[in-house]
Write an enzyme that holds these catalytic residues in place. Structure first.
Site, mmCIF file in Angstrom:
data_model
loop_
_atom_site.group_PDB
_atom_site.id
_atom_site.type_symbol
_atom_site.label_atom_id
_atom_site.label_comp_id
_atom_site.label_asym_id
_atom_site.label_seq_id
_atom_site.Cartn_x
_atom_site.Cartn_y
_atom_site.Cartn_z
ATOM 1 N N LYS A 191 0.836 -1.210 0.000
ATOM 2 C CA LYS A 191 0.000 0.000 0.000
ATOM 3 C C LYS A 191 0.872 1.262 0.000
ATOM 4 C CE LYS A 191 -2.832 0.813 3.684
ATOM 5 N NZ LYS A 191 -2.827 2.152 4.278
ATOM 6 N N GLY A 233 -4.207 8.153 5.321
ATOM 7 C CA GLY A 233 -3.265 9.098 5.933
ATOM 8 C C GLY A 233 -2.042 9.289 5.047
ATOM 9 N N ARG A 250 -7.282 12.955 12.496
ATOM 10 C CA ARG A 250 -5.858 12.643 12.705
ATOM 11 C C ARG A 250 -5.004 13.921 12.697
ATOM 12 N NH1 ARG A 250 -4.473 7.401 9.138
ATOM 13 N NH2 ARG A 250 -2.540 7.590 10.328
ATOM 14 N N ASP A 284 2.869 -0.758 11.926
ATOM 15 C CA ASP A 284 1.559 -1.235 11.448
ATOM 16 C C ASP A 284 1.290 -2.685 11.838
ATOM 17 O OD1 ASP A 284 1.031 1.215 10.401
ATOM 18 O OD2 ASP A 284 1.602 0.703 8.351
HETATM 19 C C1 S3P Z 1 3.174 4.893 6.235
HETATM 20 C C2 S3P Z 1 3.866 5.232 7.360
HETATM 21 C C3 S3P Z 1 3.417 4.920 8.723
HETATM 22 C C4 S3P Z 1 2.370 3.818 8.706
HETATM 23 C C5 S3P Z 1 1.327 4.043 7.665
HETATM 24 C C6 S3P Z 1 1.954 4.085 6.289
HETATM 25 C C7 S3P Z 1 3.697 5.320 4.921
HETATM 26 O O1 S3P Z 1 2.838 6.078 9.288
HETATM 27 O O2 S3P Z 1 1.772 3.700 9.985
HETATM 28 O O3 S3P Z 1 0.356 3.001 7.696
HETATM 29 O O4 S3P Z 1 3.241 4.813 3.889
HETATM 30 O O5 S3P Z 1 4.592 6.172 4.918
HETATM 31 P P1 S3P Z 1 3.752 7.200 10.015
HETATM 32 O O6 S3P Z 1 4.811 7.491 9.094
HETATM 33 O O7 S3P Z 1 2.887 8.381 10.228
HETATM 34 O O8 S3P Z 1 4.167 6.564 11.298
#
Ligand code: S3P
Length: 437
Positions: free
Chosen positions: A21, A92, A120, A316
């Site tokens: 993802k 996010g 968030r 994660d």
């Molecule tokens: C992600 C980074 C992580 C992770 C999210 C995906 C990414 O978040 O928890 O599911 O794709 O860069 P954070 O970087 O905010 O910790």
């Protein structure tokens, strides 16, 4: 949508890992900076990456989906005089990375998401982007964010206050799309897919490692070269399959094509110390990411202490690690995991609520949890668990249900589509009894 699971022994078979993802989203976002058309294979056609494609289309990019390929066209509609509106749904990553891209491109835009995303914290990106010269307004530090056209500075140095690949990537995208020189001090190293992909496409990016951290330097005048890209499998999705095979009786499965980037797969080392029988085979490199097949068999696990320095590399996987901990003999402690409170749900709270339902004792604080495990844990009365709208919580407790005499029902499982759209079919193919209601 409700889903249920019940005792399943003898999971057997070979499955291929769904596309990553994080990398799928980066491939289209970074791909949008190229001047040539490129094809992306292995892309994860799940809700989050599709919201990101939707946002890029609103930003004027032409993106086609043919069978299982994404075709990114170099033509871009002129959107510079308009205000662009993008809705990133639950994502996010999509939100924070596109925010960086927009800030660097001097356009007027509004960025929003679903109810969970709009709760968030966004000051972590708004503050440094505004220090770089962006003009972003927010709803008390949350989405929707309004971007007012403005020019960014030519050089910027930033000390990362938290370990966050989303924040790091947001700033790198703002820098590369505005031709800024950016230096990031990262005390705790987070996943490095953005750095690897920028280098793959030819960016002037260097990293200098030092004891406990690194500097990332992105220089100016980057001429990115268009090349096709192939997305490796998602280790975070594989982790549900791994733990399912470990905790069920007489299981032995193989997961093909799993990304094993060292900033992502510390869960394997942790599970091995807990006693897991995991073998990594057929290692190779694909578009600068390490990939392999993973073989896993049922194992008797023991508790472990996990300290703060490992957290960014398992961020994660903590919900599913908590499930492994329930079936491990003794205590498992996870410390320094406060960032879990700011994910798709407050994941520490959601884990605790689920543990209560399945009768597992735990102690918790603001940023830690200690789980008292038991290899013979069983539940003999049907239980209902809340996913709190969070895909990883939903999948984790459905996996726990594979060990119980009574059914585990998890409500609100539609969100599994955000990251693992073939979750139910994949588990059914291994013989696991996980069904939608
Ligand atoms: C992600 C980074 C992580 C992770 C999210 C995906 C990414 O978040 O928890 O599911 O794709 O860069 P954070 O970087 O905010 O910790």
């Amino acid at each position: 949508m409700k889903a249920s699971s019940k005792r399943s022994n003898n999971l057997q078979g070979t499955v291929s890992c769904p596309g990553d993802k994080s990398i799928s989203q980066r491939s289209v976002i970074i791909g949008s900076l190229l001047e040539e058309d490129i094809q992306i294979s292995g892309f994860l056609f799940a809700e989050d990456p599709l919201s990101t494609i939707g946002a890029l289309r609103n930003l004027g990019h032409e993106i086609e989906i043919n069978d299982d390929m994404v075709l990114l066209k170099n033509t871009r509609k002129n959107i510079y005089d308009k205000k662009v509106f993008c809705n990133l749904g639950n994502s996010g990553t999509g939100f924070r990375l596109i925010a960086g891209l927009i800030a660097g491109q001097e356009i007027n835009a509004e960025l929003t998401g679903d109810d969970s995303l709009c709760k968030r914290p966004m000051n972590r990106i708004i503050n440094p982007l505004n220090e770089m010269g962006a003009k972003i307004e927010s709803n008390k530090g949350c989405a929707p964010l309004i971007f007012n056209k403005s020019q960014l500075v030519k050089e910027f140095l930033y000390e990362m206050p938290i370990a966050s690949a989303q924040l790091k990537s947001c700033l790198l995208l703002a820098a590369i799309s505005s031709n800024m020189k950016l230096t990031l001090h990262e005390k705790k190293v987070s996943r490095d897919h953005t750095e690897r992909m920028l280098k793959y496409f030819g960016a002037n990016l260097t990293t200098k490692k030092y004891e406990g951290g690194q500097d990332i330097i992105l220089d100016t005048n980057n001429k990115l070269r268009g090349k096709d890209y192939s997305v490796v499998g998602d280790f975070s999705s594989a982790s549900f399959l791994i733990v399912a095979a470990l905790i069920t009786k007489d299981s032995s499965i193989t997961i093909k094509n799993v990304g094993i980037n060292e900033t992502r797969c510390t869960l394997i080392e942790i599970l091995k110390i807990m006693g897991a029988d995991i073998n990594i085979k057929n290692r190779s490199i694909c578009c600068d990411e390490e990939v392999a097949d993973i073989e896993v068999s049922s194992s008797a696990l023991s508790g472990i202490s996990i300290e703060e320095e490992s957290i960014p590399k398992i961020i994660d996987e903590i919900p599913i690690l908590s499930i492994a901990a329930c079936f491990a003999e003794g205590e498992t402690s996870i410390t320094g995991a406060g960032e879990l409170r700011f994910k798709e749900s407050d994941r520490l709270m959601a884990i605790e609520e689920g543990l209560k339902r399945i009768g597992v004792s735990y102690k918790s604080s603001d940023d830690s949890i200690v789980i008292m495990g038991n290899r013979d844990l069983n539940v003999s009365k049907e239980v209902n668990i809340d996913s709190f709208g969070d895909h990883r919580i939903a999948m984790s407790f459905l996996i726990a249900g594979l060990r119980f005499d009574s059914e585990v029902h998890v409500n609100d499982c539609k969100n599994i589509d955000t990251s693992f759209p073939r979750f139910f079919e994949t588990f059914a193919s291994l013989g696991a009894e996980i069904k939608t209601a």
